[in-house]
Design an enzyme around this catalytic site. Structure first.
Site, PDB file in Angstrom:
ATOM      1  N   GLU A 366       0.560  -1.158  -0.152  1.00  0.00           N
ATOM      2  CA  GLU A 366       0.128   0.044   0.030  1.00  0.00           C
ATOM      3  C   GLU A 366       0.933   1.411   0.102  1.00  0.00           C
ATOM      4  O   GLU A 366       0.576   2.062  -0.553  1.00  0.00           O
ATOM      5  CB  GLU A 366      -0.981  -0.201   1.210  1.00  0.00           C
ATOM      6  CG  GLU A 366      -2.203  -0.801   1.113  1.00  0.00           C
ATOM      7  CD  GLU A 366      -2.099  -2.211   0.989  1.00  0.00           C
ATOM      8  OE1 GLU A 366      -0.847  -2.882   1.139  1.00  0.00           O
ATOM      9  OE2 GLU A 366      -2.942  -3.240   1.320  1.00  0.00           O
ATOM     10  N   HIS A 413      -3.789   0.786   5.742  1.00  0.00           N
ATOM     11  CA  HIS A 413      -4.394   0.321   7.062  1.00  0.00           C
ATOM     12  C   HIS A 413      -3.653  -0.492   8.021  1.00  0.00           C
ATOM     13  O   HIS A 413      -3.728  -0.176   9.303  1.00  0.00           O
ATOM     14  CB  HIS A 413      -5.483  -0.763   6.410  1.00  0.00           C
ATOM     15  CG  HIS A 413      -4.751  -1.899   5.534  1.00  0.00           C
ATOM     16  ND1 HIS A 413      -5.389  -3.349   5.657  1.00  0.00           N
ATOM     17  CD2 HIS A 413      -3.826  -2.046   4.589  1.00  0.00           C
ATOM     18  CE1 HIS A 413      -4.562  -3.916   4.881  1.00  0.00           C
ATOM     19  NE2 HIS A 413      -3.880  -3.187   4.135  1.00  0.00           N
ATOM     20  N   ARG A 414      -2.387  -1.014   7.712  1.00  0.00           N
ATOM     21  CA  ARG A 414      -1.635  -1.787   8.563  1.00  0.00           C
ATOM     22  C   ARG A 414      -0.632  -0.760   9.355  1.00  0.00           C
ATOM     23  O   ARG A 414      -0.708  -1.251  10.497  1.00  0.00           O
ATOM     24  CB  ARG A 414      -0.917  -2.962   7.868  1.00  0.00           C
ATOM     25  CG  ARG A 414      -1.672  -4.017   7.228  1.00  0.00           C
ATOM     26  CD  ARG A 414      -0.795  -5.308   6.918  1.00  0.00           C
ATOM     27  NE  ARG A 414      -1.736  -6.109   6.274  1.00  0.00           N
ATOM     28  CZ  ARG A 414      -2.946  -6.644   6.763  1.00  0.00           C
ATOM     29  NH1 ARG A 414      -3.245  -6.544   7.908  1.00  0.00           N
ATOM     30  NH2 ARG A 414      -3.946  -7.544   5.870  1.00  0.00           N
TER      31      ARG A 414
END
Ligand code: DC
Length: 689
Positions: A366, A413-414
């Site tokens: 990402e 997100h992580r």
């Protein structure tokens, strides 16, 4: 970016963790089985499908290629196309345009499948998706005759796909292609998932060392569930994969998606860091265990080697703190690339230096996760060395060396989920997570789930009070501010309304003669607040939804009368205090800043002139379907103001340290911005760049 998307979430220092969590479905499995159900013959019912950004883009794409899709909560029913594109799609003049966000698990497999379906498509995503490589997959597909063009930069989406030309079939009638395995395993996954559409026996040879092998394991297992067996080379099983001509996907009927093992890593780490066995604390993850087919289940072993105490059954994982501080490790993380990010944050709590190796794929996720992780860990005081495919982390030397950080999350997100765990730092510092809604990619309920399992010291939990007279717009302002800050919301007026309603239903007149009886009822109200699908507040009294019953004009008058009774006010004290939970609270009412939360960080006293408030209340009632008369509303408001102001118990007054906000001429967004600006001034965590 969406202006309603919260800019940040401040997590107060957290102390401990315990409880049980049921995690959402696996992203990797969800997106694979959604595509397989679309390509197979017959109807498939998929249970426990993850509902997140990445699965939503896949779900939205499927009807565009001719599938019938019905969704009911986390159950999705798909009528597959048996691997054929409907004629209407084939004949269409304009290409079918698919927008795939930042979902690699949608972009790569759909590229492969659509390239073999002989239609016209354009596949695109958000800007970051257009920076994530796909050239190796396209090269592989071109060997099958696929016609794929780059609409932007060579080697990256967006892609234009057209019907393929004949492939070069070998003398044996079979197709043989090769694909790189050392950039992203999703290229091989995409080719394998699409292989039954190739029309010939297809052998895919992997060039370079195959990374993230467990993800290929998920692909093979899911293909098997849909009736297609992949033959593998005898030597290692990871170099050559063959799908025979005539292989067809068949619906398994129904299928349950197991919980996401990468998402589980945050809760496994949570237990390892904060579930103190001496206090009988443990974190239990349900719906996932040793039976899992997801590679990230191996995170259990990684967490154990850092000191976590873990017992796992086929279907659950129980975690508590073992070694403390955690043990530093030197680990090859190629098999758990996503979950390994969680190890990087666990390293903050380890004694010594932790090295995570063989994580080159982080650079094409990402965001460039190696760079992002290094930058953000340093903000917290860690010493970090980063290389092409490794990261080495030494935690802050002692409590004083921890720094307060505003963590940038890079739409990853992580990053957001990992760094929330830094709130257990021994220095007791809050942690700011920027753009917390990025967790929507795979785990939209991550933060409420996390806070449901964690404990903080009450005085560390920030409170923002908004007091003011009736119909000044407190409720709208407070609930919007709460949503923006990711905090809980206490509508204390609703408690007085509910107490009065409960009294009425018990046959009690709202009268000083019944003060004690009403107070007894108020002390034990079986009240529950819930948020409906549109984000509105639903109020339950026992099994009754009383949302509209407490909003009538009579209920307002009753509430006002009940609220002058000191015993009733006292009876509601504990209930109001119980709303002060991590990460924070926005409370609105009449005495939030003066009586209930005198230590609140920010107190706002909201006013608007009586005429304006009467107009607003009138509009509100009409919208809710009640009839209303503006003159009597104005008179009623003025009477209520006088009663609230002049009563002996907790009269409506601004706290001495309250900031006054007259919103007579302000719209809601302007009032929200003002309160958020005041709040920002009061917060210790400033963004650092
Ligand atoms: O904000 P509201 O209209 O829902 O409040 C209903 C009544 O409850 C109002 O007349 C005043 C009273 N109230 C109070 O006394 N103290 C509060 N903290 C909130 C409301």
């Amino acid at each position: 970016m969406n202006p309603n998307r919260p800019a940040y979430l401040d997590i107060p220092p957290l102390q401990s963790a315990s409880g049980t969590v049921v995690l959402p479905g696996s992203k990797s499995i969800s997106n694979r089985v959604l595509l397989l159900a679309a390509l197979c013959e017959g109807r498939t019912t998929l249970h426990d499908v993850l509902d997140s950004d990445d699965t939503r883009v896949m779900l939205a794409a499927l009807p565009q290629i001719g599938c019938k899709v019905e969704r009911d909560g986390n159950t999705v029913q798909i009528d597959g196309t048996a691997g054929h594109l409907p004629e209407a799609c084939k004949q269409a003049q304009a290409p079918v345009k698919l927008f795939l966000g930042n979902a690699g698990t949608a972009m790569r497999p759909l590229t492969a499948a659509l390239a073999l379906l002989d239609g016209h498509f354009v596949l695109s995503g958000i800007p970051r998706m257009h920076e994530r490589p796909i050239g190796d997959l396209v090269d592989g597909l071109r060997q099958l005759g696929a016609q794929i063009g780059y609409a932007g930069q060579e080697g990256y989406p967006p892609l234009q796909i057209n019907p393929r030309s004949p492939a070069l079939v070998g003398a044996d009638g079979n197709l043989r292609i090769s694909v790189r395995g050392d950039v992203s395993s999703q290229f091989l996954t995409a080719l394998l998932l699409a292989a039954p559409l190739a029309g010939h026996t297809l052998t895919v040879e992997v060039q370079g060392e195959l990374i993230s092998k467990p993800y290929i394991g998920i692909t093979l297992a899911m293909m098997q569930r849909f009736g297609v067996t992949v033959q593998r080379d005898a030597e290692t099983g990871w170099q050559q994969f063959t799908v025979s001509a005539g292989s067809r996907y068949q619906s398994p009927g129904s299928l349950h998606v197991e919980a996401d093992a990468s998402s589980a890593s945050y809760f496994i780490a949570l237990g390892a860091i904060a579930a103190n066995p001496a206090q009988k604390q443990q974190v239990v993850v349900q719906g996932l265990g040793t039976n899992s087919i997801q590679g990230d289940i191996a995170f259990i072993d990684a967490a154990r080697s850092m000191g976590a105490e873990i017992t796992a059954t086929a279907n659950s994982i129980t975690i508590a703190r073992g070694a403390w501080p955690l043990r530093a490790v030197d680990m090859d993380c190629n098999h758990i690339p996503d979950a390994a990010m969680t190890l990087a944050v666990m390293a903050l709590y380890a004694e010594g230096t932790t090295t995570l190796r063989n994580i080159g794929s982080w650079r094409v996720k990402e965001t460039d996760r190696i760079a992002a992780m290094a930058t953000e860990l340093r903000k917290l005081g860690a010493t970090v060395e980063a290389g092409a495919d490794f990261i080495r982390i030494t935690p802050p030397a002692d409590q004083q060396a921890w720094k307060q950080g505003s963590i940038q999350t890079y739409d990853d997100h992580r990053m957001a989920m990992c760094f929330a765990l830094a709130a257990f730092n021994p220095a007791g510092l809050p942690v700011r997570i920027e753009d917390p809604a990025c967790v929507d990619k795979t785990f939209p309920t991550y933060f409420p789930t996390l806070f449901g399992l964690t404990q903080a010291q009450t005085l560390d939990i920030p409170v923002l009070c908004i007091d003011g007279p009736s119909a000044s717009g407190k409720g709208t302002l407070a609930s919007t501010v709460a949503q923006q800050l990711g905090y809980h919301w206490l509508d204390s007026g609703a408690l007085y309304r509910i107490a009065a309603l409960a009294a009425r239903r018990a046959g009690l007149a709202i009268d000083p003669a019944n003060e004690t009886a009403i107070a007894v009822l108020a002390a034990t109200l079986p009240v529950r607040f819930a948020t409906d699908e549109l984000g509105g507040q639903q109020v339950w009294l026992g099994n009754d939804n009383v949302t509209s019953d407490i909003r009538t004009a009579e209920a307002g008058v009753d509430a006002s009368k009940a609220s002058v009774l000191p015993e009733v006010r006292k009876a509601l004290l504990a209930l109001q205090h119980s709303f002060r939970r991590a990460p924070g609270l926005v409370a609105d009412g009449r005495d939030m800043g003066t009586v209930i939360f005198p230590d609140a960080q920010l107190k706002v006293f909201l006013t608007a002139d009586a005429e304006e408030r009467a107009q607003r209340r009138h509009k509100q009632l009409i919208c809710q379907g009640f009839s209303a008369n503006i003159d009597s509303l104005r008179a009623d408001l003025q009477a209520r103001d006088a009663r609230d102001r002049n009563r002996a118990a907790s009269p409506l007054l601004p706290a001495p340290d309250a900031l006054l906000l007259d919103n007579s001429t302000l719209d809601v967004p302007a009032s929200v911005q003002q309160v958020l600006a005041w709040w920002q001034d009061k917060q210790p965590v400033a963004p650092q760049r």
